[in-house]
Design a protein around this motif. Sequence first.
Motif, PDB file in Angstrom:
ATOM      1  N   ILE A  25      -0.142  -1.334   5.737  1.00  9.42           N
ATOM      2  CA  ILE A  25      -0.775  -0.457   4.745  1.00  9.42           C
ATOM      3  C   ILE A  25      -1.838   0.407   5.413  1.00  9.42           C
ATOM      4  O   ILE A  25      -1.905   1.619   5.187  1.00  9.42           O
ATOM      5  N   ALA A  26      -2.667  -0.205   6.259  1.00 10.82           N
ATOM      6  CA  ALA A  26      -3.715   0.551   6.955  1.00 10.82           C
ATOM      7  C   ALA A  26      -3.107   1.640   7.831  1.00 10.82           C
ATOM      8  O   ALA A  26      -3.591   2.781   7.848  1.00 10.82           O
ATOM      9  N   ASP A  27      -2.034   1.323   8.547  1.00  8.10           N
ATOM     10  CA  ASP A  27      -1.373   2.323   9.391  1.00  8.10           C
ATOM     11  C   ASP A  27      -0.836   3.482   8.554  1.00  8.10           C
ATOM     12  O   ASP A  27      -0.977   4.651   8.930  1.00  8.10           O
ATOM     13  N   ALA A  28      -0.216   3.149   7.419  1.00  8.11           N
ATOM     14  CA  ALA A  28       0.330   4.198   6.542  1.00  8.11           C
ATOM     15  C   ALA A  28      -0.788   5.075   5.988  1.00  8.11           C
ATOM     16  O   ALA A  28      -0.632   6.297   5.880  1.00  8.11           O
ATOM     17  N   LEU A  29      -1.925   4.465   5.651  1.00  3.47           N
ATOM     18  CA  LEU A  29      -3.056   5.243   5.153  1.00  3.47           C
ATOM     19  C   LEU A  29      -3.640   6.121   6.251  1.00  3.47           C
ATOM     20  O   LEU A  29      -4.108   7.234   5.975  1.00  3.47           O
ATOM     21  N   GLU A  30      -3.604   5.644   7.496  1.00  4.99           N
ATOM     22  CA  GLU A  30      -4.067   6.486   8.608  1.00  4.99           C
ATOM     23  C   GLU A  30      -3.177   7.713   8.769  1.00  4.99           C
ATOM     24  O   GLU A  30      -3.672   8.811   9.032  1.00  4.99           O
ATOM     25  N   ASP A  31      -1.871   7.539   8.588  1.00  5.73           N
ATOM     26  CA  ASP A  31      -0.963   8.690   8.638  1.00  5.73           C
ATOM     27  C   ASP A  31      -1.273   9.665   7.504  1.00  5.73           C
ATOM     28  O   ASP A  31      -1.260  10.885   7.702  1.00  5.73           O
ATOM     29  N   LEU A  32      -1.546   9.125   6.315  1.00  4.57           N
ATOM     30  CA  LEU A  32      -1.900   9.965   5.173  1.00  4.57           C
ATOM     31  C   LEU A  32      -3.211  10.704   5.438  1.00  4.57           C
ATOM     32  O   LEU A  32      -3.341  11.889   5.130  1.00  4.57           O
ATOM     33  N   LEU A  33      -4.167  10.030   6.045  1.00  7.30           N
ATOM     34  CA  LEU A  33      -5.442  10.648   6.404  1.00  7.30           C
ATOM     35  C   LEU A  33      -5.226  11.777   7.409  1.00  7.30           C
ATOM     36  O   LEU A  33      -5.808  12.862   7.268  1.00  7.30           O
ATOM     37  N   GLU A  34      -4.388  11.547   8.394  1.00  9.25           N
ATOM     38  CA  GLU A  34      -4.075  12.581   9.390  1.00  9.25           C
ATOM     39  C   GLU A  34      -3.455  13.800   8.709  1.00  9.25           C
ATOM     40  O   GLU A  34      -3.809  14.946   9.010  1.00  9.25           O
ATOM     41  N   GLU A  35      -2.537  13.555   7.768  1.00  7.80           N
ATOM     42  CA  GLU A  35      -1.926  14.649   7.027  1.00  7.80           C
ATOM     43  C   GLU A  35      -2.965  15.404   6.206  1.00  7.80           C
ATOM     44  O   GLU A  35      -2.979  16.631   6.176  1.00  7.80           O
ATOM     45  N   LEU A  36      -3.867  14.667   5.576  1.00  8.49           N
ATOM     46  CA  LEU A  36      -4.923  15.278   4.777  1.00  8.49           C
ATOM     47  C   LEU A  36      -5.777  16.203   5.633  1.00  8.49           C
ATOM     48  O   LEU A  36      -6.136  17.301   5.208  1.00  8.49           O
ATOM     49  N   PHE A  67      -2.359   6.643  -7.044  1.00  8.20           N
ATOM     50  CA  PHE A  67      -1.784   5.319  -6.822  1.00  8.20           C
ATOM     51  C   PHE A  67      -0.827   5.421  -5.641  1.00  8.20           C
ATOM     52  O   PHE A  67       0.032   6.303  -5.597  1.00  8.20           O
ATOM     53  N   ILE A  68      -0.996   4.523  -4.671  1.00  8.58           N
ATOM     54  CA  ILE A  68      -0.271   4.624  -3.405  1.00  8.58           C
ATOM     55  C   ILE A  68       0.508   3.340  -3.136  1.00  8.58           C
ATOM     56  O   ILE A  68      -0.063   2.245  -3.152  1.00  8.58           O
ATOM     57  N   ASP A  69       1.798   3.498  -2.903  1.00 10.59           N
ATOM     58  CA  ASP A  69       2.655   2.407  -2.443  1.00 10.59           C
ATOM     59  C   ASP A  69       3.020   2.691  -1.003  1.00 10.59           C
ATOM     60  O   ASP A  69       3.167   3.850  -0.619  1.00 10.59           O
ATOM     61  N   VAL A  70       3.203   1.634  -0.236  1.00  3.34           N
ATOM     62  CA  VAL A  70       3.681   1.791   1.128  1.00  3.34           C
ATOM     63  C   VAL A  70       5.128   1.312   1.153  1.00  3.34           C
ATOM     64  O   VAL A  70       5.410   0.158   0.853  1.00  3.34           O
ATOM     65  N   GLU A  71       6.025   2.249   1.456  1.00  2.00           N
ATOM     66  CA  GLU A  71       7.450   1.974   1.503  1.00  2.00           C
ATOM     67  C   GLU A  71       7.974   2.333   2.882  1.00  2.00           C
ATOM     68  O   GLU A  71       7.803   3.466   3.327  1.00  2.00           O
ATOM     69  N   ASP A  72       8.567   1.351   3.550  1.00  2.00           N
ATOM     70  CA  ASP A  72       9.094   1.557   4.906  1.00  2.00           C
ATOM     71  C   ASP A  72       8.033   2.135   5.832  1.00  2.00           C
ATOM     72  O   ASP A  72       8.302   3.031   6.636  1.00  2.00           O
ATOM     73  N   GLY A  73       6.806   1.651   5.694  1.00  2.00           N
ATOM     74  CA  GLY A  73       5.718   2.071   6.563  1.00  2.00           C
ATOM     75  C   GLY A  73       5.107   3.413   6.235  1.00  2.00           C
ATOM     76  O   GLY A  73       4.261   3.898   6.972  1.00  2.00           O
ATOM     77  N   GLU A  74       5.510   4.028   5.122  1.00  2.00           N
ATOM     78  CA  GLU A  74       4.982   5.335   4.745  1.00  2.00           C
ATOM     79  C   GLU A  74       4.255   5.251   3.406  1.00  2.00           C
ATOM     80  O   GLU A  74       4.746   4.645   2.457  1.00  2.00           O
ATOM     81  N   ALA A  75       3.071   5.872   3.357  1.00  2.00           N
ATOM     82  CA  ALA A  75       2.295   5.917   2.111  1.00  2.00           C
ATOM     83  C   ALA A  75       2.941   6.919   1.168  1.00  2.00           C
ATOM     84  O   ALA A  75       3.141   8.080   1.524  1.00  2.00           O
ATOM     85  N   ASP A  97       0.108  -0.582  -3.882  1.00  2.00           N
ATOM     86  CA  ASP A  97      -0.557  -1.244  -2.765  1.00  2.00           C
ATOM     87  C   ASP A  97      -2.037  -0.923  -2.695  1.00  2.00           C
ATOM     88  O   ASP A  97      -2.839  -1.755  -2.290  1.00  2.00           O
ATOM     89  N   THR A  98      -2.387   0.286  -3.081  1.00  2.00           N
ATOM     90  CA  THR A  98      -3.788   0.685  -3.086  1.00  2.00           C
ATOM     91  C   THR A  98      -3.930   1.958  -3.909  1.00  2.00           C
ATOM     92  O   THR A  98      -2.950   2.523  -4.368  1.00  2.00           O
ATOM     93  N   MET A  99      -5.147   2.374  -4.085  1.00  2.00           N
ATOM     94  CA  MET A  99      -5.413   3.635  -4.771  1.00  2.00           C
ATOM     95  C   MET A  99      -6.719   4.207  -4.253  1.00  2.00           C
ATOM     96  O   MET A  99      -7.547   3.484  -3.699  1.00  2.00           O
ATOM     97  N   ILE A 100      -6.852   5.504  -4.390  1.00  2.00           N
ATOM     98  CA  ILE A 100      -8.142   6.132  -4.119  1.00  2.00           C
ATOM     99  C   ILE A 100      -8.556   6.857  -5.393  1.00  2.00           C
ATOM    100  O   ILE A 100      -7.725   7.439  -6.084  1.00  2.00           O
ATOM    101  N   THR A 101      -9.830   6.770  -5.693  1.00  2.00           N
ATOM    102  CA  THR A 101     -10.367   7.332  -6.926  1.00  2.00           C
ATOM    103  C   THR A 101     -11.488   8.303  -6.584  1.00  2.00           C
ATOM    104  O   THR A 101     -12.373   7.983  -5.791  1.00  2.00           O
ATOM    105  N   LEU A 102     -11.415   9.485  -7.193  1.00  2.00           N
ATOM    106  CA  LEU A 102     -12.420  10.522  -6.963  1.00  2.00           C
ATOM    107  C   LEU A 102     -12.983  10.991  -8.295  1.00  2.00           C
ATOM    108  O   LEU A 102     -12.283  10.983  -9.314  1.00  2.00           O
TER     109      LEU A 102
END
Length: 148
Positions: A25-36, A67-75, A97-102
């Motif tokens: 999950i952390a790795d997938a979120l890091e990829d999402l952060l990089e994309e962001l 709302f974020i699910d990690v599927e096959d290593g991807e957020a 799997d997780t969520m971010i709230t703003l």
Amino acid sequence: MTNYRNDEPDRPTELREEAAEYETIADALEDLLEELRNADLKESRLEGLFDEVSSSNPDIWNIVSAFIDVEDGEAVVTDESKLAQGSWAPEIVEGCDTMITLDIEYGMMPDEFRYTAGKKLVQRIEEFREQAAEARQQADELEDESDD
């Protein structure tokens, strides 16, 4: 002290599997952060969150969550949802799997969104890394106890 008993010989293995899930999950979120940080928001997985945060009426809504699910290593951002008052109940987020709230901020600029959402993602990544480390440590302790 742990709740490990001699009749739970698989517990260290289960803890290591949990740790691996947290790391995934952390790795997938890091990829999402990089994309962001590097992609055009209009082409990113967080486009819907940006749209909701920056264009929702703050007189009606106060927060929005992705709302974020990690599927096959991807957020995968499965949904964005606004809330008028209060916070999310656990049953609402069951299955993700997780969520971010703003906070809603009408007219939020893309750079501010990247900073704010990025900060939330970093926080979640750190939390998952800590959970993984704790699970591995518990597994190590249980294995050490069973060796005695």
